[in-house]
Design a protein around this motif. Sequence first.
Motif, short mmCIF file in Angstrom:
data_model
loop_
_atom_site.label_atom_id
_atom_site.label_comp_id
_atom_site.label_asym_id
_atom_site.label_seq_id
_atom_site.Cartn_x
_atom_site.Cartn_y
_atom_site.Cartn_z
N VAL A 70 46.90 38.14 35.09
CA VAL A 70 46.89 36.56 35.05
C VAL A 70 45.96 36.75 33.16
CG1 VAL A 70 46.51 34.00 34.81
CG2 VAL A 70 47.65 35.43 36.65
N ARG A 71 44.88 36.73 33.28
CA ARG A 71 43.60 36.87 32.67
C ARG A 71 44.79 37.69 31.34
NH1 ARG A 71 38.96 40.24 33.00
NH2 ARG A 71 40.28 42.38 32.90
N GLU A 72 45.18 39.21 31.50
CA GLU A 72 45.81 40.06 30.62
C GLU A 72 47.22 39.40 29.86
OE1 GLU A 72 44.34 41.81 28.54
OE2 GLU A 72 42.38 41.98 30.10
N GLY A 73 47.70 37.99 30.45
CA GLY A 73 48.81 37.38 30.09
C GLY A 73 50.09 38.18 30.91
N TYR A 74 49.97 38.62 31.70
CA TYR A 74 50.88 39.44 32.91
C TYR A 74 50.90 38.64 34.08
CZ TYR A 74 49.76 43.57 29.70
OH TYR A 74 50.13 44.27 28.67
N PHE A 75 52.34 37.01 33.90
CA PHE A 75 52.40 35.88 35.00
C PHE A 75 52.85 36.62 36.02
CE2 PHE A 75 50.93 33.94 31.04
CZ PHE A 75 49.82 33.39 31.88
N ALA B 51 51.96 30.34 33.75
CA ALA B 51 53.63 31.05 32.86
C ALA B 51 54.68 30.25 31.85
CB ALA B 51 54.17 31.76 33.99
N GLU C 43 52.22 28.82 28.72
CA GLU C 43 52.35 30.51 27.82
C GLU C 43 53.54 30.17 27.70
OE1 GLU C 43 51.72 33.38 25.54
OE2 GLU C 43 50.36 31.73 26.95
N PRO D 119 55.89 37.30 21.62
CA PRO D 119 55.19 38.07 23.46
C PRO D 119 54.25 39.53 23.13
CG PRO D 119 57.65 38.73 22.76
CD PRO D 119 57.10 37.18 21.30
N GLU D 120 54.75 40.44 24.33
CA GLU D 120 53.68 41.33 24.30
C GLU D 120 54.59 42.46 24.17
OE1 GLU D 120 54.98 40.11 28.53
OE2 GLU D 120 53.61 39.31 26.69
N ARG E 98 44.04 39.53 20.36
CA ARG E 98 44.94 39.42 21.47
C ARG E 98 46.04 41.18 21.40
NH1 ARG E 98 47.84 34.96 23.61
NH2 ARG E 98 50.32 34.94 23.41
N ARG F 6 46.67 43.41 23.98
CA ARG F 6 47.74 43.88 24.81
C ARG F 6 48.37 45.23 24.63
NH1 ARG F 6 50.36 38.73 22.29
NH2 ARG F 6 50.95 40.44 20.89
#
Length: 460
Positions: free
Chosen positions: A207-212, A241, A244, A302-303, A429, A433
Amino acid sequence: MSDESFENGESAVAEKSPRRLKLSLFWRTFFLLALLILCSSLAWLQMFRTQEYEPRILRNAHQIATVVNLTRTALMHTDAIARVSLLKTLADEEEVIILTREPGDRIVPFGASGLEKRLIHEMVERLGPGTVIASQVNDAPGLWVGFEIERDSYWLQMDPQRLQPLGGSAWLMWLLVTAGLSLAGAAIMAGLINRPLKRLSFAASQVREGYFNTSTLDEDAATSEIREVNIGFNRMAERLAKIEAERALMLAGISHDLRTPLARLRLETELSVADVQTRELMAADIAQLDEIIDKFLDYARPEPTHLGPVLLSGVISRCIAPFRANPRMDIAVDVAEDLHVKAETVELGRVLSNLLENARRYGQSPIDGITRVEIVARVHDGWVLLRVRDQGPGVSQATLKNLTQPFFRGDTARTSATGSGLGLAIVERSVQRMGGTFSVFNSSAGGLMALMKFRQAEAA
């Protein structure tokens, strides 16, 4: 260019978090459980000694004293012929051997430990002051009790196991087995306790890295408390999510919708404003707005979906090409031609372009106003350390820790131009990623230094 800057940079990053002994929750739980089980075993052993073992040994001593008294009484009231038969019966059926005690017998006294001495004292009190207890007579081991009948002296030999003290190799083996079982049990319990926490820790890092989408926890766990935590975490991840996605959609939508009126303003400015200087200033303002919109789009992007080997020197060459024509910029590159990193080509180019643009705006030398930028890459333990340094005035320490925060602008020493405050936030960021790390600090040689770490990759 020496590697001192890399060493200074890494030491500056290390100084932010002082080193201390770190013990994982598994090992901490394991050691505490093992200590608890071992202490419980020792307490049980002590209780066994005081409540069961020592009283049992004392009862055995009383029984042995009773056997000696009965044997002595029987011998005293038996004639010579019957006495021989009695001795044979005792030896065959009760394993009690009675021998004549001679003055020259070789004796090894019984009673080395405190408990054994206590047993001897108990038996002597019951059998009389002339009693002798030995563990060996004439090299024959056993429990030997010496007593007298009138003027004759005798030895009574019995099984020494009745008064065998607690110890020996069997006892040591039992202790080792107990310790091994205790440690194995502690490891199993620690694993069971920490397994949900480990999964929660991994999900939190995702979650911290944005992968919900990859942070879902088991909502059917057997333990009610763990199940409630997992359900709450999943709902939180889903909410984040959604937030975001809404944020990215909003930023992208606003940025996209502003492009059309800006294009019309640019066209109207070129056609309707007669004064050349005014037209150029208005066009510059519109260009700056357009650039800010680009920053918003980059931040909302997005990543990347795929990371692969990227030729670092090729990306750097493409990024510095637009700045080569600027007479007030001097860019020096020290990167191996065949060095590959694990990254995404477009994302890595966006990172370097943001850093170069940041240096162009704020990294002018205080002496002659020329922006001098150094780009150096080195390989260390499977990582590629990429350094981008200008020779500008740097920033204050209070400002330094906030430079990578979104929408934060530095102090007046580095604000000769306006911007969105997203440049370094986009860089950090994007680097994260791509599985790397990013840090920025004031260089000991002057100027601001950005240090990035990427995984080294083999050429495809």
